[in-house]
Design a protein around this motif. Structure first.
Motif, short mmCIF file in Angstrom:
data_model
loop_
_atom_site.label_atom_id
_atom_site.label_comp_id
_atom_site.label_asym_id
_atom_site.label_seq_id
_atom_site.Cartn_x
_atom_site.Cartn_y
_atom_site.Cartn_z
N ARG A 9 0.43 16.99 -23.55
CA ARG A 9 0.77 15.70 -24.12
C ARG A 9 1.62 15.86 -25.38
O ARG A 9 2.54 15.06 -25.62
N LEU A 13 5.28 14.04 -26.05
CA LEU A 13 5.57 13.23 -27.23
C LEU A 13 6.79 13.78 -27.98
O LEU A 13 7.66 13.02 -28.42
N HIS A 137 -2.24 8.60 -27.70
CA HIS A 137 -1.76 9.14 -26.42
C HIS A 137 -2.68 10.24 -25.87
O HIS A 137 -2.46 10.71 -24.76
N TYR A 138 -3.69 10.63 -26.64
CA TYR A 138 -4.57 11.73 -26.23
C TYR A 138 -5.88 11.21 -25.68
O TYR A 138 -6.39 10.17 -26.10
N HIS A 173 -0.56 -1.75 -20.03
CA HIS A 173 -0.37 -0.39 -19.55
C HIS A 173 0.07 -0.38 -18.09
O HIS A 173 0.96 0.36 -17.69
N SER A 185 7.45 5.15 -22.31
CA SER A 185 6.89 5.95 -23.39
C SER A 185 5.71 6.73 -22.83
O SER A 185 5.16 6.36 -21.78
N PRO A 186 5.30 7.82 -23.49
CA PRO A 186 4.13 8.56 -23.02
C PRO A 186 2.92 7.64 -22.92
O PRO A 186 2.71 6.77 -23.77
N ALA A 187 2.13 7.82 -21.88
CA ALA A 187 0.99 6.94 -21.63
C ALA A 187 -0.01 6.98 -22.77
O ALA A 187 -0.21 8.01 -23.42
N ILE A 188 -0.60 5.83 -23.05
CA ILE A 188 -1.70 5.78 -24.00
C ILE A 188 -3.01 6.04 -23.26
O ILE A 188 -3.06 5.98 -22.04
#
Length: 232
Positions: A9, A13, A137-138, A173, A185-188
């Protein structure tokens, strides 16, 4: 100790903020006109920044703060204006470069910008760690591991944000997954406060830490939850 999921991840990012989102992020974090959706995000981020700063002492002289995932440096600058010595760290070299360009010259001795991982022990000890929207995001287990790694280096509190597990955020989402992969964008990773606390209890270095306060910020397409963890 980092995990494969944390490292993967982190790489996503770094790539996103260094390449895909550079221009959009420049506009979002400035006074430039933005569309209605991004305006709600800007307003939400401003409100969240003020919330996190309000949880710090008003007078920060003599205190050392880690701005973990500093982005373009707005929070770091405000903390420095209140007297703090700030180490502002971000994975993105592009964002750090922009933060350095925007930093007022009179605060150059109070803010140190660095490209790197917020867990790097070389950054030293701190009175407070603030991580605004850098852990959302983690997965919960990796958030807890991050807090556990930071806790022995913090004299005061850990102040950070999570993506709250709410119906509205779940819908947003899902809608986001409809966009082409290159535009996402990177997934939350939404998590409840209860689940976060459970994950924290799995780490010995967090045995004497508790969630002291929380506050959710809802602003259109911005939904985030502030959390402060302190030693009990």
């Amino acid at each position: 100790m980092t995990t494969p999921s944390y490292v993967a991840r982190r790489g996503e990012l770094e790539a996103y903020f260094d390449r895909t989102a550079v221009e959009a992020w420049k506009r979002l974090t400035s006074d430039a006109p933005v569309n209605r959706i991004r305006a709600t995000v800007r307003a939400g981020r401003d409100a969240m920044r003020e919330t996190l700063l309000s949880w710090l002492p008003q007078d920060l002289h003599g205190l050392r703060i880690l701005d973990a995932g500093c982005g373009t440096g707005a929070l770091a600058i405000e903390a420095a204006r209140r007297g703090a010595d700030v180490v502002a760290v971000d994975l993105s070299a592009t964002l750090i470069s922009l933060a350095q360009e925007r930093a007022p010259s009179d605060l150059s001795g109070r803010v140190s910008f660095a490209v790197g991982d917020l867990l790097d022990p070389a950054f030293g000890q701190f009175d407070y760690v603030v991580a605004m929207d850098s852990l959302i995001h983690y997965e919960g287990a990796d958030i807890a591991r991050t807090l556990a790694a930071l806790a022995p280096r913090v004299g005061g509190s850990l102040i950070f944000t999570i993506a709250p597990r709410t119906p509205a955020l779940t819908v947003m989402h899902a809608v986001g997954q409809l966009f082409p992969r290159g535009n996402r964008s990177p997934a939350i990773a939404p998590i409840s406060i209860g689940r976060l606390a459970q994950n924290m209890r799995m780490h010995a270095s967090l045995n004497d830490w508790d969630v002291a306060q929380t506050e959710e910020i809802f602003s259109g397409f911005y939904i985030s939850q502030a959390v402060e963890a302190r030693r009990s």
